[in-house]
Enzyme design. Sequence first.
Site: not given
Ligand SMILES: [Zn+2]
Length: 419
Positions: A277-278, A281, A355
């Site tokens: 997930h990171e 980003h 997100e």
């Molecule tokens: Zn996040």
Amino acid sequence: MSPRGWAVLTLAVLVTAGLLTVALLIPWHRPPAPRADQLAALRDLPVDQVERAREFRAALRPGGWAALAVGLLVALLLGLTPLGARLVELAGRPFGGHWTAEALAGGLAVVLVADLVTLPFAAWRQAVLTRYGMSTHGWGGWTVDLLKSYALSAVVGAVALLGFYTVLRLAPRWWWAFGAAGAAGLVLLLSFALPVLVEPVFNRFTPMEPGPLRTEVMDLAARDGVPVRDVLVADASRRTRAVNAYVSGFGPTRRIVVYDTLLREATPAEVTSVVAHELSHARHRDVLVGTVTGALGAAAAVIVLYLLGSAGGLLRLAGVDSIRDPRAFPLLLALVTLVGVVSTPVQAMLSRRVEARADAHAMALTGDPATFEAMQRRLAGANLADPDPPRWEYLYSASHPSTVERMAAARAHARETGR
Ligand SMILES: [Zn+2]
């Protein structure tokens, strides 16, 4: 064209650039999973866990909203009555009332008063966190953290105040242009320097220990085409029982951080899911996009303050003759606080979009929506998150999709990919 005309034109350019950034770089196309799927996910969570989380959130809520309301009221009281101007004068007097003294001591005094009135609510929050076993550092550690954050904002505030009022004096007609550039530059600089100058004040960071997990996440980053030197582990357990991970900085200061609590609580596969997930980003440069949007917003805000600052009505309310007077600082702060309160839901909405993309990216990268869902359940359990928070609260401030939205998204992903 007059300075005012240029200001209006610049503002129009900044607003257009901001809207374009948001329109082009925020992922708009992914609707949340159907409500029925979310409710099914909610039913699958342990009833006592959901109840305890809701109790905890209900205990935090009054203090949180009261802090917001009191903070806004006091800012408006100081800015839209002569009270704030009086405070600036009083704080500047021991230093001879020179404009630098009024700008610095007066400005910091106003900020301090605004901080102090919300202090009881911060203490309330800490008391609730302690009661529910979420806080691990006690009142001593809490006080030290508080003093550190006051000291940090005093340093940043002093630089900003002195810079701002120096420019106001040197360029009385064009200060808005320098001010806008300075505000944008400060936002960029703070976000860039945050991981190396600010975060180490509060936590210690160590590279993830060599082992199968580190190998796995570095492989994942390589597969994702995201250059990562190291994943850092923060000693969050000295303060909290909450589990988390984040990306901060950009360019050479960019880093992926996981809490030590996450490594302690979650399985290696779940940690991998969080890192995936990171990585989204990092890959989509979400921190940089957010920072640039913030910088455009800050520059636009300075110009709006300049344009509003010539509104005689506001100046009369604040008991000052000119926006260039340091005694008008409380008026500026009131307007900035008001903009902050009004823009919170917009920022939250943009954040939730980003997100949700990171969640989808994580599942596509690991090919493991089941672990992703397990991780969401664990996150909600460990952080006492309300898996399906009240709608108004979600719309006002939720930076992430709710737990049930994320679980339902995982199930939809599993259905679509046949896993
Ligand atoms: Zn996040």
